[in-house]
Design a protein around this motif. Sequence first.
Motif: not given
Length: 237
Positions: A117-130, A136-146, A177-179
């Motif tokens: 899904a992230l790849y599809d969105v970044t591909k669209t951003l590139r295609a639209q010269d944006m 992009i700020i990519h993060t999570a809401d909590n750690g894994g369920s263990v 991560f940021l990208t």
Amino acid sequence: GFERSFGFLGAAADYYTHEADATAWPCDGIDLWADSGPAMSRNSGNEISTKMHAAEASAIITQHAHNKHSSAPLFMYVALQAMHSPKPNPPVNVERYANFTDEFAVANGLISAADEALYDVTKTLRAQDMWSDTLIIHTADNGGSVSPLAVEVRGTNFPLRGGKNTNFDGGVRVPAFLTGGYVPPSRRGRTLRGYVHLADWYTTIIALSGMRLAPGSVPPDGLNMRSEEHTSELQSP
């Protein structure tokens, strides 16, 4: 608030049918909404939600790029369902993780779906010269369920202690991560080991976007991580 929205309002909806979880939503039925009403025509039952959310995000990006009457920046908050329970039926990408246990294979398959899904969105951003103006700020809401008491053990937070539903590091400390083309070249490819609190993102985004709080507003409870004062605290030891 947001001008547009798409997704479910409760929790733990089915990945394909979007049926609400009776334990998390006080009614039976389909929990899928577009803006202020039910997304009646979008509930096909045969497309996993990660693809639907990526398609919606790409459509908004494309529409924004083609809107010649708007020079305003675009802010999007994309909260994918993956890898939350329930397990999707059928699961996705599990063939990539044949050496994993069932729960771990399903969980990692969903992570791969989120990556797609992230790849599809970044591909669209590139295609639209944006892309060059995108952060992009990519993060999570909590750690894994263990916890063995959990219904589904789906991750490992080693070497951190604890996991989801705990206040130990394994529950509240997650990688991020940021990208995007907006990241300065001098900052790309670097690993920073310090802490950023969730509340810091709001303050940082305000500063990055050039927005100003209304007069008399209470200052946000967070730090601007773009400033040199706080960025220096994140440097690798």
